[in-house]
Each structure stands twice: as structure tokens, then as C-alpha cells.
Design an enzyme around this catalytic site. Structure first.
Site, PDB file in Angstrom:
ATOM      1  N   LYS A 199      10.419  53.252  47.556  1.00  0.00           N
ATOM      2  CA  LYS A 199      11.092  52.055  48.088  1.00  0.00           C
ATOM      3  C   LYS A 199      12.568  52.338  48.352  1.00  0.00           C
ATOM      4  O   LYS A 199      13.127  51.925  49.366  1.00  0.00           O
ATOM      5  CB  LYS A 199      10.957  50.894  47.094  1.00  0.00           C
ATOM      6  CG  LYS A 199       9.534  50.371  46.948  1.00  0.00           C
ATOM      7  CD  LYS A 199       9.445  49.392  45.764  1.00  0.00           C
ATOM      8  CE  LYS A 199       8.022  48.882  45.586  1.00  0.00           C
ATOM      9  NZ  LYS A 199       7.850  48.216  44.266  1.00  0.00           N
ATOM     10  N   GLY A 246       3.235  40.648  43.080  1.00  0.00           N
ATOM     11  CA  GLY A 246       2.415  39.478  42.791  1.00  0.00           C
ATOM     12  C   GLY A 246       1.812  38.932  44.066  1.00  0.00           C
ATOM     13  O   GLY A 246       2.357  39.090  45.155  1.00  0.00           O
ATOM     14  N   GLU A 305       8.057  43.871  55.929  1.00  0.00           N
ATOM     15  CA  GLU A 305       8.858  43.166  54.915  1.00  0.00           C
ATOM     16  C   GLU A 305       8.214  43.262  53.540  1.00  0.00           C
ATOM     17  O   GLU A 305       8.909  43.388  52.525  1.00  0.00           O
ATOM     18  CB  GLU A 305       9.010  41.685  55.309  1.00  0.00           C
ATOM     19  CG  GLU A 305       9.856  40.843  54.376  1.00  0.00           C
ATOM     20  CD  GLU A 305      11.309  41.312  54.298  1.00  0.00           C
ATOM     21  OE1 GLU A 305      12.034  41.109  55.266  1.00  0.00           O
ATOM     22  OE2 GLU A 305      11.702  41.897  53.258  1.00  0.00           O
ATOM     23  N   ARG A 349     -14.243  46.572  52.346  1.00  0.00           N
ATOM     24  CA  ARG A 349     -15.206  47.625  52.027  1.00  0.00           C
ATOM     25  C   ARG A 349     -16.581  47.028  51.731  1.00  0.00           C
ATOM     26  O   ARG A 349     -17.596  47.568  52.109  1.00  0.00           O
ATOM     27  CB  ARG A 349     -14.714  48.449  50.825  1.00  0.00           C
ATOM     28  CG  ARG A 349     -14.352  49.868  51.241  1.00  0.00           C
ATOM     29  CD  ARG A 349     -13.858  50.687  50.066  1.00  0.00           C
ATOM     30  NE  ARG A 349     -12.556  50.197  49.605  1.00  0.00           N
ATOM     31  CZ  ARG A 349     -11.855  50.753  48.614  1.00  0.00           C
ATOM     32  NH1 ARG A 349     -12.328  51.804  47.974  1.00  0.00           N
ATOM     33  NH2 ARG A 349     -10.683  50.266  48.261  1.00  0.00           N
ATOM     34  N   ASP A 386       6.923  55.005  42.622  1.00  0.00           N
ATOM     35  CA  ASP A 386       6.915  53.771  43.408  1.00  0.00           C
ATOM     36  C   ASP A 386       8.341  53.341  43.761  1.00  0.00           C
ATOM     37  O   ASP A 386       8.660  53.066  44.922  1.00  0.00           O
ATOM     38  CB  ASP A 386       6.209  52.677  42.597  1.00  0.00           C
ATOM     39  CG  ASP A 386       6.328  51.310  43.233  1.00  0.00           C
ATOM     40  OD1 ASP A 386       5.495  50.986  44.095  1.00  0.00           O
ATOM     41  OD2 ASP A 386       7.262  50.563  42.877  1.00  0.00           O
ATOM     42  N   LYS A 443       3.787  50.683  51.392  1.00  0.00           N
ATOM     43  CA  LYS A 443       5.051  51.401  51.179  1.00  0.00           C
ATOM     44  C   LYS A 443       4.870  52.912  51.129  1.00  0.00           C
ATOM     45  O   LYS A 443       5.659  53.661  51.706  1.00  0.00           O
ATOM     46  CB  LYS A 443       5.640  50.901  49.862  1.00  0.00           C
ATOM     47  CG  LYS A 443       6.659  51.741  49.220  1.00  0.00           C
ATOM     48  CD  LYS A 443       6.500  51.582  47.715  1.00  0.00           C
ATOM     49  CE  LYS A 443       5.104  52.057  47.331  1.00  0.00           C
ATOM     50  NZ  LYS A 443       4.479  51.463  46.205  1.00  0.00           N
ATOM     51  N   ALA A 462       5.646  28.794  64.104  1.00  0.00           N
ATOM     52  CA  ALA A 462       5.293  29.941  64.944  1.00  0.00           C
ATOM     53  C   ALA A 462       5.272  29.576  66.428  1.00  0.00           C
ATOM     54  O   ALA A 462       5.319  30.450  67.287  1.00  0.00           O
ATOM     55  CB  ALA A 462       3.931  30.488  64.523  1.00  0.00           C
ATOM     56  N   GLY A 499      -2.247  42.609  34.386  1.00  0.00           N
ATOM     57  CA  GLY A 499      -2.440  42.948  35.796  1.00  0.00           C
ATOM     58  C   GLY A 499      -1.178  43.449  36.476  1.00  0.00           C
ATOM     59  O   GLY A 499      -1.144  43.632  37.686  1.00  0.00           O
ATOM     60  N   THR A 510      -5.813  41.243  46.616  1.00  0.00           N
ATOM     61  CA  THR A 510      -4.919  40.238  46.036  1.00  0.00           C
ATOM     62  C   THR A 510      -3.997  39.638  47.094  1.00  0.00           C
ATOM     63  O   THR A 510      -3.962  38.423  47.292  1.00  0.00           O
ATOM     64  CB  THR A 510      -4.062  40.911  44.932  1.00  0.00           C
ATOM     65  OG1 THR A 510      -4.943  41.600  44.052  1.00  0.00           O
ATOM     66  CG2 THR A 510      -3.282  39.891  44.155  1.00  0.00           C
TER      67      THR A 510
END
Lengths: 434, 434
Positions: free
Chosen positions: A202, A299, A126, A42, A198, A102, A30, A184, A10
């Protein structure tokens, strides 16, 4: 600048999309063209909905290691292995790494930072905390003039979505979890989100960065949302509160209080009004006062936006400077952790009780003997529809007391045969000074 | 790293305090000790409440130019001159500059950027917009992966404080202004704050950075809060809105809509709930979605925090990279400005009218002939206490129409001798998509 990407799920396909759609703008920002040269996946045959025709696609990172034109690898897969081995190999081969992993940073961040430091390499992350919200940059760069005194945050969008659906749509916990899965937001196994793993990972990462202190997960008061029922959200609302899975680290009397718990927040506060899958982070520092950020904590595109910020920061050389600064200031265990039992707050207690005269007296007696003073009690006249006959719900708000007192009291409460089912125990958040 | 400071007022003395209190931490973050070597002030004898014993204090910048150990100057005074001359001399002498002077950047930013670019020097200005809120860093670095589509913000803390006091304390505009002056939020002459000049300068700076487009102030719809009365705030509240001095830039059909106006916002929105002297900035981008920041937009330590972020960024070398990136991407006039007359919104109109039968018909006729469709009307039965006898207040909400239609209608309304005093005309904000 040659890029390689490991993982094209994703977030990865979101990054590819931005690289392609905004190539001109990114080149100027940049200072050089950004060329995605390798994608490691994979299954090389799977269609990912993005154009990878300019990239070498492989199932192993070896082609990256063999390509001297690659200076930085975007590591966008989860889990501990092969992530740890892959990143280690990449760093040792002289590549810098941008990761969104994370869990890996939580478990092996110290050794990866150490290794990168020794090799003169850079790690950017980030996207690992709070998706699109640039909290890492905030702590590492915008707030450097501050001694941070507290972080209060909603860091798990899935849990927040579930709590929001329950309250706004009157759904049960299970219905809201199913809705989150359908959209989702939640995995097939939502355990890591709803049990707080989770969010606490964090929080621990943020605590390392903002407070220079390494906190072990099992020493933190941690509680998920699995046992929260719709009735708790409704009772809290009647009392003027919202229940949110609140991550808190704060300095109090020179020690660090860290907790991750569903918490009652006054309904008018920004934290309380954070709905759906959004994240919300409020940081207090001695100079800045209170600074608040909110937005998409997860997301595809929001997380890809955070990865892109790292890519451009790296291309300009800023990321390398930030990582060096981080190595100079990271974990020196500046604070000691306040023992979980010493956390002092007001609490919301909710029981299902047999509708008998002496029940309240028994509960009040146990609480009183553990030095827990009752602020208010409500036992509803009407029983819950469909509930066992003769069982009422009882809500107690306490005055300020310690987690330790409550745990001790709870062991005794557990022995009362007039209490049924789960005993809910949630702290009330302190009101911020205005 | 040798620093010099020009101006040691509120913000400057805040910076000195942080440099002294957090010297150890800052040294590690910056990678080198930060030494304040010079302070330039108008009156060398004035006590500023901070210890300047280690610095050379002078009334002119010449000692800075003569000291090869100074690499960067903190420019913390307002106004155009001698600021422009001083910064020009500093840049030409090979010094980089950190400034908080928003008005200077608004008027001479282009030539200063040009000059710094030619000389290979760096300009930093995080503190110039929104005080402690790191919006410059956000736009220049965290959001580089985005095409920004809108900014909605409260950028003037003084105006917001005044509107908050009026609504919450029932104060008149003049009482609230006096209170703001008493607390040091407003200058003796608050004109720049309340007429929108301060906020629109900040909005134009943000628009240059975020949209790559230079907008002239006199082509923007700009309106201050001077004519807002308590009754407008109260009527808006009854209708479910709050009035805030809203700064908006957004892309619509390929053009840029820019406005600074007191605006009716649905009361539940974060913007609407921003109280007191706080600032609030909501940025939307194609990847990030909506990202929101809020906190202290002014004040000694919050602004000093932003200056410190620039100092540490400069010491690590990040600021230099950011400025180079900025030079590569700045104003290419990416968008054309939508003419002010074409702005299309719903509006709140408030009149004081003679309490006579044909008044509403006259107003409705004028609005109708200018293609302005009325959504709702309320004329209060009771007259305002102490108001002229026979004068009622009339509030009209319109359907969507253009600023041009309203201006034309207003010219005709001005001729009606049944209307008294100021005609208030405020837009309603679009609701963000959820």
C-alpha cells in the site's frame, strides 16, 4: 449503466447491499440507474446472503464480454491470477475496471495503467488502499495544488489490532493473533499482514501516486510486528511512547526516505492513539500543511463504500478524468531513493542479557565503535517472571544514528554469547514540527 | 485555460504563488496550462507580494466579461455585495465560478445554484468550508455510497485557538482574543467567529450537502464562546473533559438534530484534542462507519490549496460533473428538524452563587420542578481569588434532559438574587459507540 461484478465475497456482497438499499439516492448521484447485470463466482450455488436474482451468475467472465450493456466491471477478488488475465481481457474488450486488488496493482500496476491508457480505458482503485478512507481521491484530486513532502500512516488494520490487544489486554503476541483470527481481522495465515507485506504494498502504491516515484520493495527498510513482545509495548509506554507499524515516505534533502517498521511514537500523537483495526494517514504538503484522515481501513461495508465512490465517480465521468490526469502525472521517478543504510533516526534497542557485570560494557563498546551514541539505558532489577534465571532485559535508547551503523553493530552483537533471543531494534519517529 | 481572479488578498496571493511555483506539475495534472489573465482588486497600486506582471489588473470585473479566453473566475472576496452581483454577472456571461465565500453561499447559495443550473454553469466551493480540509469533495464524491448519519466538527479555528490558549496558557478570554488578533487568526471585530455565526454557516452548508436538508439559522441551538471563562475550562478538565465549540448535525429517530455550542467532550477523543487553529470533522455513514479529517481550517496556503483543487478539478472536467450531481441531489428537505427545545443531552451548569446555606436547595428545587435530575454537584471551598467576597462557584452536572426544560428552568434561575453574573449552560457530547 450496466455493471458486472467479479467476486462476491465479503466486499462484493457489501457492494450489492448498498446498490440495493440506496438505489434511489445512487441513481440521482450517478445521474443514471446502476444495474448489476453479472456476478462471476467460483461456486454458483453458494448462498452469499444477498439477493442476486436480477443478475446472471457464472463462473467465467465470458458472459460479461458478450454483454454490450456492461460498461464497467467491479473486480473484487484477490491474488495475481486469474486477476491479471481477467482485467486484461476486460480492458481489451472495451470495459473499464474498478478494482480493490492492491497486490495486483503493486505487482502489475504499471503495465495495467499502460494498457488502459493505450486502449483509452479507465482503472479505478480507491478500495485498494486503506479501505473506506478516500486517500486515493485525496492524493489524486484534493491535494493537486500541493507538492507532498511526507506521508505517515498506519495502513494495516490487522497489525494495529494485534498491537492494541497486546497493550490494552495484556495479551501475548500469539494470543492477540488468535483473537484477530477469531474476529475475522486476520487470515488463517496472517503472514502478509504481520510481516509488513500488505502495508508496504500500500505504501508503495501511495508513494507512486503522491511522489511520482517507483520504489522497489526490497530496497525499503521493512520490518513486521512478529517479534514485538508485550514487554516492548509496556516499556515503550513507560517511556511515553506507543509502538505502531508505521509506514513512512518523506522527502529529505531531495531524496525519498521510505520505511515500514514498528516505530515508537510519542503517546499523545494521533498516530499513536489509533487503536484497533483503524487506519490513519497523515499527509503533509507545501500548501496544505498537515492533513489527517482516519477511519476503517478494512471491513465489508467500509471497503464497499470505497468501491461505491468509484462506481458513482465513473458513472458521472469524474473517474475517467482522474485516470487521464493520473496517466499524465504518474511515475516519472521524480526522486531518488535514500539507501536504507542512510536512514537516520533515534532507536529503541531491547536485549535479553545474561545478568553479568561486563554485559553492558560489551554492548556499549560495540555501539560506540559503530558511532552509535547512547541516550539512555534501563536494565530492570526484577527479572521477567517465568524467564530463564539470570537473564535480565536491557533497553537502550540511542541518539540519532543510521540504519547502516545499527545493522553493522547488530552483526557484532549477534556474536555476544551474553545476549539471548531476538534483538529488537525499532526507530523512534521524528516529532512533527508544530 | 484562462483564469480570472477577483480579490487578491491573503488567499488570492496564495493561489498566485501556487500557480507560479508549481506551473509544470499543475499543467500535467490539469491537462492544459493554467493562465491567470485578470486580477480584480480595489486598489491597483497596492503591492501584494506576488508577481502579477502577466495579468491585467483592474478594479471592475468588466475586463473579465470582455475576455473570451476566460472560462472560470476565482472569486476570493468576502461579504454579500458586490459578491452576489459579480458572481451573477459572471455566470450570466458564461463563466464558471470558484468561490471561497461561505457567507454568500449560506445566504444566497440556493439562488446561485439555481441560476448556475439553468445556465448550464458550474459553481465550486471547496474552500468555503474548513479551509484546506477537503470536506466538500468528501461529501460530494467519496461518501456517495453512504447515508450519512452524523457530522461532528470543529469548524471555527479562531474559537478553537482562543479556547486552546485559555486552557494551555491560563489566559483569560480577553487575553486569548487579543492573542488571536495579534496572530491574525481573529479580525479586529471577532464577533462572527466567537458568537458562532461563522461555524453555524459552515454547518448549515454541510448539512445541506450531507443531509439534503435546508436548516434555518434561527431554528438551531447556537451559542458562542464569549461567556466561557478559564474556570469553566479548568473545571471541565478536572472532570475529564475539554470544552470545544462543537458543530453537530445528526439523524435521530428520523429527525435532524442540529446544534452549535461549546460542548464538553471526553478528553481522550480526537475532537477534544484538536488544538490551536485546526479544524476537525468526523462524518458517520451507514457504510463507512466513522471517517475523520483534520488539518488547517483556515490560513493562506491551506485555503489556497482548496482553491487549487477546484481549479484542477474544473480543468479536468470533474468539477462540472460534481456540480451536476449536486444539482440532482441537493436539498429535497429529506429530514425534518428536531425543535431546539427537544434536544436531549446531559448538561454542565455553572453558577456564581452567594455563599449561603439555602442557595443549593433553591437551585435544586427549580431544576427538579423542571424534571432535571442532578448527576453531580461541586461547590468549591476556596473562593476565586479577586472575586467578590462571599461568592462561590457552583458546578452541576445533570442527567439527560431537554434543552427546553433547561431554558424554562433558567428563566426561574435568573430571578434568584443569590446567583450572580452569567449562568453557563453547556451540553456534554454523547460518547460515540465503539
Amino acid at each position: 449503466m450496466g455493471l458486472a461484478m467479479i467476486g462476491c465475497g465479503t466486499v462484493g456482497s457489501g457492494v450489492v447491499r448498498i446498490l440495493q438499499q440506496s438505489a434511489d439516492l445512487l441513481t440521482r448521484r450517478a445521474g443514471q440507474p446502476l444495474q448489476l447485470r453479472h456476478v462471476v463466482v467460483r461456486d454458483v450455488n453458494k448462498d452469499r446472503g444477498v439477493d442476486l436474482s436480477g443478475c446472471q451468475i457464472s463462473t467465467d467472465i465470458q458472459p460479461i464480454l458478450d454483454d454490450p450493456a456492461v460498461s464497467v466491471a467491479l473486480h473484487l477478488v484477490g491474488g495475481i491470477e486469474p486477476a491479471l488475465s481477467d482485467i486484461t481481457r476486460l480492458l481489451k474488450s472495451g470495459r473499464d475496471v474498478i478494482t480493490a486488488n492492491k497486490a495486483l496493482l503493486y505487482e502489475h500496476g504499471d503495465e495495467l495503467f499502460e494498457l488502459a491508457g493505450q486502449l483509452g480505458r479507465t482503472l479505478c482503485f480507491e478500495a485498494a488502499v486503506a479501505g473506506g478512507i478516500p486517500i486515493i481521491s485525496m492524493v489524486n484530486s484534493s491535494l493537486t495544488g500541493n507538492r507532498i513532502s511526507s506521508i505517515e500512516a498506519i495502513l494495516n488494520g490487522t497489525s494495529n489490532f494485534i498491537l492494541t490487544r497486546m497493550l490494552n489486554e495484556g495479551q501475548s503476541y500469539n494470543e492477540a493473533v488468535a483473537e484477530a483470527q477469531h474476529r475475522g481481522y486476520a487470515e488463517a495465515d496472517p503472514a502478509m499482514d504481520v510481516d509488513g507485506t500488505d502495508a508496504v504494498q500500500k505504501l508503495i502504491l501511495l508513494t507512486r501516486l503522491a511522489f511520482g516515484t517507483n520504489v522497489e520493495m526490497d530496497r525499503i527498510v521493512r520490518q513486521g510486528i512478529e517479534h514485538i513482545e508485550l514487554l516492548d509495548l509496556l516499556v515503550a509506554e513507560e517511556l511515553g511512547y506507543r509502538i505502531k507499524l508505521l509506514a513512512t515516505t518523506r522527502v529529505k534533502d531531495g531524496s525519498l526516505e521510505v520505511s515500514l517498521q514498528p516505530t515508537l511514537l510519542k503517546a499523545h500523537r494521533g498516530l499513536a492513539m489509533t487503536d484497533g483495526a483503524d487506519n490513519y494517514i497523515s499527509v503533509s504538503g507545501d500548501a496544505i500543511g498537515r492533513l489527517t484522515l482516519s477511519g476503517a481501513g478494512a471491513g465489508q461495508m467500509a471497503t464497499a463504500s470505497a468501491v461505491m465512490a468509484d462506481i458513482v465517480d465513473y458513472a458521472t465521468g469524474r473517474a475517467q478524468q482522474t485516470f487521464q490526469s493520473l496517466l499524465r502525472t504518474r511515475c516519472n521517478d521524480r526522486y531518488s531513493l535514500l539507501p536504507a543504510d542512510d536512514l537516520t533516526r533515534r532507536y529503541y534497542l531491547r536485549f535479553r542479557v545474561s545478568d553479568q557485570p561486563h554485559v553492558l560494557a560489551d554492548i556499549a563498546d560495540i555501539l560506540g565503535r559503530h558511532d552509535i551514541s547512547i541516550s539512555s539505558v534501563r536494565q530492570d532489577e526484577t527479572r521477567e517472571s517465568g524467564d530463564r534465571s539470570g537473564v535480565a532485559r536491557l533497553v537502550v535508547l540511542t541518539h540519532s544514528t543510521t540504519e547502516g551503523n545499527l545493522r553493522a553493530a547488530d552483526l557484532e552483537l549477534a556474536k555476544l554469547d551474553t545476549l539471548h533471543g531476538t534483538r529488537i531494534r525499532l526507530p523512534l519517529a521524528d516529532e512533527p514540527a508544530t
